[in-house]
Scaffold this motif. Structure first.
Motif, PDB file in Angstrom:
ATOM      1  N   LEU A 137      18.218  -3.434  -0.989  1.00 52.30           N
ATOM      2  CA  LEU A 137      19.608  -3.797  -0.709  1.00 52.30           C
ATOM      3  C   LEU A 137      20.309  -2.618  -0.038  1.00 52.30           C
ATOM      4  O   LEU A 137      20.071  -1.470  -0.383  1.00 52.30           O
ATOM      5  N   GLU A 138      21.172  -2.938   0.901  1.00 52.06           N
ATOM      6  CA  GLU A 138      21.975  -1.906   1.561  1.00 52.06           C
ATOM      7  C   GLU A 138      23.192  -1.611   0.679  1.00 52.06           C
ATOM      8  O   GLU A 138      23.856  -2.527   0.202  1.00 52.06           O
ATOM      9  N   GLN A 139      23.457  -0.337   0.450  1.00 53.29           N
ATOM     10  CA  GLN A 139      24.578   0.049  -0.416  1.00 53.29           C
ATOM     11  C   GLN A 139      25.684   0.669   0.421  1.00 53.29           C
ATOM     12  O   GLN A 139      25.433   1.536   1.246  1.00 53.29           O
ATOM     13  N   LYS A 140      26.908   0.178   0.190  1.00 50.06           N
ATOM     14  CA  LYS A 140      28.077   0.712   0.906  1.00 50.06           C
ATOM     15  C   LYS A 140      29.160   1.039  -0.102  1.00 50.06           C
ATOM     16  O   LYS A 140      29.406   0.268  -1.039  1.00 50.06           O
ATOM     17  N   ASP A 141      29.826   2.174   0.092  1.00 52.43           N
ATOM     18  CA  ASP A 141      30.973   2.515  -0.738  1.00 52.43           C
ATOM     19  C   ASP A 141      32.202   1.830  -0.155  1.00 52.43           C
ATOM     20  O   ASP A 141      32.487   1.962   1.037  1.00 52.43           O
ATOM     21  N   GLN A 142      32.907   1.075  -1.011  1.00 48.56           N
ATOM     22  CA  GLN A 142      34.106   0.386  -0.558  1.00 48.56           C
ATOM     23  C   GLN A 142      35.233   0.628  -1.554  1.00 48.56           C
ATOM     24  O   GLN A 142      34.993   0.814  -2.744  1.00 48.56           O
ATOM     25  N   GLN A 143      36.455   0.602  -1.049  1.00 45.91           N
ATOM     26  CA  GLN A 143      37.627   0.897  -1.870  1.00 45.91           C
ATOM     27  C   GLN A 143      38.239  -0.399  -2.395  1.00 45.91           C
ATOM     28  O   GLN A 143      38.433  -1.355  -1.647  1.00 45.91           O
ATOM     29  N   TYR A 191      22.723  -7.829   0.773  1.00 46.31           N
ATOM     30  CA  TYR A 191      21.456  -8.322   1.289  1.00 46.31           C
ATOM     31  C   TYR A 191      21.785  -9.005   2.601  1.00 46.31           C
ATOM     32  O   TYR A 191      22.499 -10.011   2.609  1.00 46.31           O
ATOM     33  N   GLU A 192      21.305  -8.448   3.722  1.00 47.04           N
ATOM     34  CA  GLU A 192      21.706  -8.836   5.056  1.00 47.04           C
ATOM     35  C   GLU A 192      23.223  -8.682   5.132  1.00 47.04           C
ATOM     36  O   GLU A 192      23.721  -7.594   5.040  1.00 47.04           O
ATOM     37  N   SER A 193      24.014  -9.755   5.218  1.00 44.98           N
ATOM     38  CA  SER A 193      25.470  -9.562   5.272  1.00 44.98           C
ATOM     39  C   SER A 193      26.156 -10.120   4.028  1.00 44.98           C
ATOM     40  O   SER A 193      27.381 -10.185   3.964  1.00 44.98           O
ATOM     41  N   GLU A 194      25.366 -10.513   3.016  1.00 43.50           N
ATOM     42  CA  GLU A 194      25.911 -11.124   1.804  1.00 43.50           C
ATOM     43  C   GLU A 194      26.083 -10.067   0.701  1.00 43.50           C
ATOM     44  O   GLU A 194      25.125  -9.393   0.335  1.00 43.50           O
ATOM     45  N   ALA A 195      27.298  -9.939   0.187  1.00 39.67           N
ATOM     46  CA  ALA A 195      27.564  -9.000  -0.914  1.00 39.67           C
ATOM     47  C   ALA A 195      27.074  -9.626  -2.216  1.00 39.67           C
ATOM     48  O   ALA A 195      27.466 -10.733  -2.562  1.00 39.67           O
ATOM     49  N   LEU A 196      26.199  -8.910  -2.939  1.00 38.14           N
ATOM     50  CA  LEU A 196      25.591  -9.467  -4.138  1.00 38.14           C
ATOM     51  C   LEU A 196      26.028  -8.789  -5.427  1.00 38.14           C
ATOM     52  O   LEU A 196      26.065  -9.412  -6.472  1.00 38.14           O
ATOM     53  N   ASN A 197      26.312  -7.503  -5.375  1.00 41.54           N
ATOM     54  CA  ASN A 197      26.551  -6.762  -6.603  1.00 41.54           C
ATOM     55  C   ASN A 197      27.566  -5.659  -6.367  1.00 41.54           C
ATOM     56  O   ASN A 197      27.698  -5.156  -5.259  1.00 41.54           O
ATOM     57  N   ALA A 198      28.282  -5.274  -7.418  1.00 35.66           N
ATOM     58  CA  ALA A 198      29.233  -4.169  -7.347  1.00 35.66           C
ATOM     59  C   ALA A 198      28.984  -3.244  -8.526  1.00 35.66           C
ATOM     60  O   ALA A 198      28.800  -3.705  -9.645  1.00 35.66           O
ATOM     61  N   THR A 199      28.972  -1.931  -8.262  1.00 40.46           N
ATOM     62  CA  THR A 199      28.722  -0.946  -9.304  1.00 40.46           C
ATOM     63  C   THR A 199      29.884   0.035  -9.358  1.00 40.46           C
ATOM     64  O   THR A 199      30.235   0.641  -8.347  1.00 40.46           O
ATOM     65  N   LEU A 200      30.462   0.186 -10.547  1.00 34.58           N
ATOM     66  CA  LEU A 200      31.557   1.137 -10.739  1.00 34.58           C
ATOM     67  C   LEU A 200      31.012   2.553 -10.798  1.00 34.58           C
ATOM     68  O   LEU A 200      29.828   2.756 -11.069  1.00 34.58           O
ATOM     69  N   PRO A 201      31.886   3.572 -10.612  1.00 29.85           N
ATOM     70  CA  PRO A 201      31.443   4.947 -10.824  1.00 29.85           C
ATOM     71  C   PRO A 201      30.956   5.117 -12.268  1.00 29.85           C
ATOM     72  O   PRO A 201      31.369   4.376 -13.157  1.00 29.85           O
ATOM     73  N   GLU A 244      34.944   2.700   6.525  1.00 32.13           N
ATOM     74  CA  GLU A 244      34.651   3.099   7.901  1.00 32.13           C
ATOM     75  C   GLU A 244      35.208   2.087   8.902  1.00 32.13           C
ATOM     76  O   GLU A 244      35.840   2.456   9.879  1.00 32.13           O
ATOM     77  N   THR A 245      34.966   0.789   8.646  1.00 34.50           N
ATOM     78  CA  THR A 245      35.388  -0.240   9.611  1.00 34.50           C
ATOM     79  C   THR A 245      36.717  -0.888   9.226  1.00 34.50           C
ATOM     80  O   THR A 245      37.268  -1.648  10.004  1.00 34.50           O
ATOM     81  N   PHE A 246      37.203  -0.632   8.013  1.00 33.83           N
ATOM     82  CA  PHE A 246      38.446  -1.199   7.477  1.00 33.83           C
ATOM     83  C   PHE A 246      38.398  -2.720   7.346  1.00 33.83           C
ATOM     84  O   PHE A 246      39.427  -3.371   7.254  1.00 33.83           O
ATOM     85  N   GLU A 247      37.176  -3.300   7.325  1.00 37.17           N
ATOM     86  CA  GLU A 247      37.029  -4.731   7.074  1.00 37.17           C
ATOM     87  C   GLU A 247      37.225  -4.984   5.586  1.00 37.17           C
ATOM     88  O   GLU A 247      36.845  -4.168   4.761  1.00 37.17           O
ATOM     89  N   GLN A 248      37.814  -6.137   5.247  1.00 35.47           N
ATOM     90  CA  GLN A 248      38.035  -6.473   3.853  1.00 35.47           C
ATOM     91  C   GLN A 248      37.117  -7.614   3.434  1.00 35.47           C
ATOM     92  O   GLN A 248      36.868  -8.530   4.219  1.00 35.47           O
ATOM     93  N   ILE A 249      36.599  -7.518   2.190  1.00 34.82           N
ATOM     94  CA  ILE A 249      35.780  -8.598   1.640  1.00 34.82           C
ATOM     95  C   ILE A 249      36.346  -8.983   0.278  1.00 34.82           C
ATOM     96  O   ILE A 249      37.012  -8.177  -0.380  1.00 34.82           O
TER      97      ILE A 249
END
Length: 187
Positions: free
Chosen positions: A67-73, A118-128, A88-93
């Protein structure tokens, strides 16, 4: 995608199995007296949250997915959806608020959360791993009660109850582990 043997499955691995994406939650290796060894794996579906127990022999091949991991606010919550922004891109999900499960109260405004795609589908979120919380209510310190390694209940500013050492008082900030939901140290 890489194919791995059934005995190489580890907790946290994401597998493509029966046409779905599954995360390995628990893995135990079993060697029965008769027959070949196998891995008993508890799987959790990343799309709908259902669980499945499956046996994999060492000869079985399974697809391991990266899975690709991205940090998002985290921005805000609206109608049961959590809104995150790519830094980076300021896109919202938007993700459903139950994606975090019982760790949802630890999500704070502006917090950076790791989202797995996974590809462009957000599957999971992990807190700090650790967050700072303020104690709203706890019992006062009783002198001489620290003979044993004792803890007392405390309510945090997000409504979660944790056990804290006797020297921690109301209004203090503490560090809480989001994994175990336990007191770590004073902030």
């Amino acid at each position: 995608m890489a194919k791995i043997n059934g005995n190489e499955i580890r907790p946290g691995n994401v597998l493509e199995h029966n046409g779905g994406l599954w995360a390995a939650v628990k893995v135990s290796h079993v060697k029965p007296g008769k027959g070949g060894a196998f891995a008993q794996v508890e799987l959790k579906n990343l799309r709908n949250g259902s669980k499945l127990n499956e046996r994999f022999r060492s000869a079985d091949k399974v697809e391991r997915v990266r899975l690709e991991q991205k940090d998002q606010q985290f921005l805000y919550e609206t109608d049961g959806m959590l809104v995150f922004m790519d830094q980076e891109t300021f896109e919202q999900i938007e993700l459903p608020s139950d994606i975090l499960g019982d760790r949802r109260p630890f999500l704070q405004d502006g917090m950076t959360v790791q989202i797995e795609y996974y590809e462009s589908e957000a599957l999971n979120a992990t807190l700090p791993e650790k967050v700072i919380c303020t104690i709203e209510d706890t019992e006062p310190v009783v002198k001489g009660q620290t003979a044993a390694n004792s803890f007392k209940p405390a309510t945090l500013d997000n409504g979660v109850r944790v056990m804290v050492p006797p020297f921690v008082g109301t209004g203090e900030q503490i560090v809480v582990s989001t994994e175990t939901m336990d007191y770590v140290e004073r902030a």
